[in-house]
Design an enzyme around this catalytic site. Structure first.
Site, short mmCIF file in Angstrom:
data_model
loop_
_atom_site.label_atom_id
_atom_site.label_comp_id
_atom_site.label_asym_id
_atom_site.label_seq_id
_atom_site.Cartn_x
_atom_site.Cartn_y
_atom_site.Cartn_z
N ARG A 68 0.84 -1.21 0.00
CA ARG A 68 0.00 0.00 0.00
C ARG A 68 0.88 1.26 0.00
O ARG A 68 0.54 2.27 -0.62
CB ARG A 68 -0.91 0.02 1.24
CG ARG A 68 -2.01 -1.00 1.22
CD ARG A 68 -2.97 -0.78 2.39
NE ARG A 68 -3.88 -1.91 2.54
CZ ARG A 68 -4.99 -2.09 1.83
NH1 ARG A 68 -5.35 -1.21 0.94
NH2 ARG A 68 -5.75 -3.14 2.03
N ARG A 94 -9.54 2.34 -2.15
CA ARG A 94 -8.33 1.82 -1.51
C ARG A 94 -8.15 2.51 -0.16
O ARG A 94 -8.48 3.70 -0.02
CB ARG A 94 -7.08 2.09 -2.35
CG ARG A 94 -7.14 1.56 -3.76
CD ARG A 94 -7.35 0.07 -3.79
NE ARG A 94 -6.24 -0.67 -3.21
CZ ARG A 94 -6.29 -1.97 -2.92
NH1 ARG A 94 -7.39 -2.66 -3.16
NH2 ARG A 94 -5.25 -2.58 -2.40
N HIS A 112 -18.31 10.07 2.54
CA HIS A 112 -18.79 8.73 2.92
C HIS A 112 -20.32 8.76 3.02
O HIS A 112 -20.88 9.68 3.63
CB HIS A 112 -18.19 8.33 4.28
CG HIS A 112 -18.61 6.96 4.70
ND1 HIS A 112 -18.12 5.82 4.09
CD2 HIS A 112 -19.50 6.53 5.62
CE1 HIS A 112 -18.69 4.76 4.65
NE2 HIS A 112 -19.53 5.16 5.57
N ASP A 148 -12.70 6.07 7.52
CA ASP A 148 -13.95 6.81 7.73
C ASP A 148 -14.03 7.39 9.15
O ASP A 148 -15.04 7.27 9.84
CB ASP A 148 -15.17 5.90 7.46
CG ASP A 148 -15.18 5.37 6.04
OD1 ASP A 148 -14.73 6.10 5.14
OD2 ASP A 148 -15.63 4.24 5.83
N GLU A 177 -24.77 14.03 -1.38
CA GLU A 177 -23.31 14.03 -1.50
C GLU A 177 -22.86 15.11 -2.48
O GLU A 177 -21.90 15.85 -2.23
CB GLU A 177 -22.81 12.67 -2.02
CG GLU A 177 -22.95 11.54 -1.03
CD GLU A 177 -22.26 10.27 -1.53
OE1 GLU A 177 -21.17 10.36 -2.12
OE2 GLU A 177 -22.82 9.18 -1.32
C1 GAR Z 1 -20.26 7.48 -3.16
O1 GAR Z 1 -21.51 7.15 -2.60
C2 GAR Z 1 -19.24 7.67 -2.05
O2 GAR Z 1 -19.76 8.29 -0.90
C3 GAR Z 1 -18.88 6.24 -1.78
O3 GAR Z 1 -18.74 5.66 -3.05
C4 GAR Z 1 -19.67 6.30 -3.94
C5 GAR Z 1 -18.93 6.75 -5.17
O4 GAR Z 1 -19.83 7.25 -6.13
N1 GAR Z 1 -17.67 6.16 -1.01
C6 GAR Z 1 -17.51 5.30 0.00
O5 GAR Z 1 -18.33 4.46 0.31
C7 GAR Z 1 -16.19 5.44 0.74
N2 GAR Z 1 -16.22 4.74 1.97
P1 GAR Z 1 -19.30 8.09 -7.37
O6 GAR Z 1 -18.14 7.29 -7.99
O7 GAR Z 1 -20.47 8.12 -8.28
O8 GAR Z 1 -18.86 9.43 -6.90
#
Ligand code: GAR
Length: 216
Positions: A68, A94, A112, A148, A177
């Site tokens: 990583r 990641r 998140h 998170d 979001e």
């Molecule tokens: C979003 O809902 C974001 O909050 C989540 O992945 C999705 C990506 O959507 N992230 C996580 O769960 C991180 N822990 P997008 O590619 O359409 O922006």
């Protein structure tokens, strides 16, 4: 007063959050310039969105790195080459290490799809449905060493309705979001964010008091 903040965005998938930021920048509503979009997955649809907007893209495939930390060193190199001040994780799948965090201390944000500290980790909307919460939401936070977990900048809430499927709830959260990530970045651009331990103090005008969100 705000300056345009130079951002690098890390994605793995659809990139709808990336698109929402692009749209707000184009509309002159967000003081941010996206210097580079980096995906760890060559087939991420978000790469197409970035290219369509004329934003430089990089694919840095985590599978090509032994650790990583090695992967993060490559990310840091690409972000520095693009002269990025602020790193935005937008659906980046990641776990990042101290290598990236030390290079961009308190300058890495994540979004998140849950009201942290509830439902960290994968499939947050499904976790919320399984738990039976009546109110779900979204959190933008500074990233620290734990998943998170870092200091919370902004949150938004949505109701959970009885018949919601995971997809329906996910999309309801996603719409929020798209609004709150831009607001968090704008607060950063305006120099209004100060981190005091776990708390992010936001200087300047407070948001209007909303009516209570009540749901059963
Ligand atoms: C979003 O809902 C974001 O909050 C989540 O992945 C999705 C990506 O959507 N992230 C996580 O769960 C991180 N822990 P997008 O590619 O359409 O922006």
């Amino acid at each position: 007063m705000s300056a345009v903040v130079a951002a690098g965005i890390l994605i793995s998938g659809a990139g709808t959050n990336l698109q929402a930021l692009i749209d707000r920048i184009v509309a002159g509503r967000l003081d941010c310039a996206i210097r580079v979009v980096i995906s760890n997955r060559p087939d991420a649809a978000g790469l197409t969105r970035a290219r369509a907007a004329g934003i430089p893209t990089r694919v840095i495939d985590h599978r090509h790195f032994a650790t990583r930390e090695d992967f993060d060193r490559a990310l840091v190199e690409a972000l520095r080459a693009a002269e990025v001040e602020l790193v935005l994780l937008a659906g980046f799948d990641r776990l990042i290490t101290a290598v990236l965090l030390d290079a961009f201390r308190l300058r890495v944000m994540n979004i998140h799809p849950a009201l942290l500290p509830s439902f960290a980790g994968l499939h947050a909307p499904r976790q919320a449905l399984d738990y039976g919460v009546k109110i779900a939401g979204v959190t933008v936070h500074f990233v620290d060493e734990q998943t998170d977990h870092g200091p919370i900048i902004i949150q938004g809430a949505v109701p959970v309705y009885a018949g919601d499927s995971e997809a329906v709830l996910r999309d309801r959260i996603l719409a929020v979001e798209h609004e709150v990530y831009a607001r968090a970045i704008q607060l950063f651009a305006e120099g209004r964010l100060a981190v005091e331990g776990r708390r992010v103090v936001v200087r300047g005008p407070e948001p209007p008091v909303p009516p209570p969100l009540i749901q059963w």
